[in-house]
Design an enzyme around this catalytic site. Sequence first.
Site, PDB file in Angstrom:
ATOM      1  N   ASP A  51       0.828  -1.206   0.000  1.00 25.91           N
ATOM      2  CA  ASP A  51       0.000   0.000   0.000  1.00 25.91           C
ATOM      3  C   ASP A  51       0.865   1.260   0.000  1.00 25.91           C
ATOM      4  OD1 ASP A  51       0.902  -0.166   2.600  1.00 25.91           O
ATOM      5  OD2 ASP A  51      -1.085  -0.128   3.531  1.00 25.91           O
ATOM      6  N   SER A  52       2.184   1.071   0.089  1.00 27.42           N
ATOM      7  CA  SER A  52       3.115   2.188  -0.127  1.00 27.42           C
ATOM      8  C   SER A  52       2.950   2.777  -1.517  1.00 27.42           C
ATOM      9  CB  SER A  52       4.557   1.706   0.059  1.00 27.42           C
ATOM     10  OG  SER A  52       4.809   0.533  -0.703  1.00 27.42           O
ATOM     11  N   ASP A  90      -1.055  -6.063  -0.405  1.00 25.41           N
ATOM     12  CA  ASP A  90      -1.477  -5.482   0.872  1.00 25.41           C
ATOM     13  C   ASP A  90      -2.984  -5.306   0.934  1.00 25.41           C
ATOM     14  OD1 ASP A  90       0.534  -5.106   2.731  1.00 25.41           O
ATOM     15  OD2 ASP A  90       1.195  -3.197   1.885  1.00 25.41           O
ATOM     16  N   LYS A 120      -1.480  -9.389   2.643  1.00 22.29           N
ATOM     17  CA  LYS A 120      -0.734  -8.991   3.847  1.00 22.29           C
ATOM     18  C   LYS A 120      -1.582  -8.066   4.697  1.00 22.29           C
ATOM     19  CE  LYS A 120       2.844  -6.032   3.860  1.00 22.29           C
ATOM     20  NZ  LYS A 120       2.409  -5.006   4.860  1.00 22.29           N
ATOM     21  N   GLU A 122      -1.541  -5.725   8.553  1.00 21.21           N
ATOM     22  CA  GLU A 122      -0.787  -5.221   9.683  1.00 21.21           C
ATOM     23  C   GLU A 122      -1.398  -5.789  10.965  1.00 21.21           C
ATOM     24  OE1 GLU A 122      -0.336  -0.987   9.577  1.00 21.21           O
ATOM     25  OE2 GLU A 122       0.573  -1.002   7.580  1.00 21.21           O
ATOM     26  N   GLU A 189       8.985  -4.415  10.623  1.00 20.31           N
ATOM     27  CA  GLU A 189       9.387  -3.094  10.137  1.00 20.31           C
ATOM     28  C   GLU A 189       9.758  -2.145  11.271  1.00 20.31           C
ATOM     29  OE1 GLU A 189       7.910   0.679   7.360  1.00 20.31           O
ATOM     30  OE2 GLU A 189       6.635  -1.091   7.525  1.00 20.31           O
TER      31      GLU A 189
END
Length: 275
Positions: A51-52, A90, A120, A122, A189
């Site tokens: 999502d970056s 993501d 993915k 978080e 991270e």
Amino acid sequence: MSSHRQERVRRLAAPDITQRKSKTPIVCLTAYTTPMAEILDEHCDLLLVGDSVGMVIHGLPNTVGVTMEMMILHGQAVMRGSRHAMVVVDMPFGAYEGSPETAHANAVRLIKETGAQAVKVEAGPTVAETIGYLVQRGVPVMGHVGLRPQAVHLEGGFKAKGRESEERQRILEAARAAAHAGAFALVVEGVAEGLAREITEAVPVPTIGIGASSGCDGQILVTDDMLGLFDWTPKFVRRYADLRGEISRAVGAYADDVRARRFPGPAEIYFAKAG
């Protein structure tokens, strides 16, 4: 069925990545476009459609504004450009936190519409249950602990984690819970180096470090950062090229040629056929 014979290349999948625990380090990079995926695929074990993309490609201030539609669009592009590397997409902010059922619907959509091999998430306080729910229903999941970009508003910015004992314990517990729930690997991270090593030793699945430790089972960077496409890069990034400078020089040369009428020249112009 197509009459054209196509060369078949076996794409890596979640079990292949999990089996690399404590073995040859796993090479990962982000990818958002077909041309870049074509270049990276030869060298990488795993490509993350992160999502970056919201910050790197779309100029957003953080990842919170990224949508499902954006992730699907870029996931499709990366799948078109890759044949060997596992592709993970993501889950954007808001796509999985509400309930396991909502997360499942969105994860299934991502995988169906992109063809990617996993999603993915978080790993916040309530996410382990969701990881288990997805895995039990056939969705491979990669977890993400430590600095959580989607929590930027809650945490007041992008800050390294795990420097204090209480926070360190919370992150370690989140990592263990995500692995226990069935995550096939964990991104770690922006944490203190010792904590990254502790997580790697504590969980039975591979850890993929970014701003973490060389002791992780693999490493990932934002490709555009390591290629030097931005003026500034985070502390944990090693620049392997200066593509921003190279592009600027190339565009400058093009602009000079256009203004001096050196481009296009005879080699770039079509002429009428004789007769």
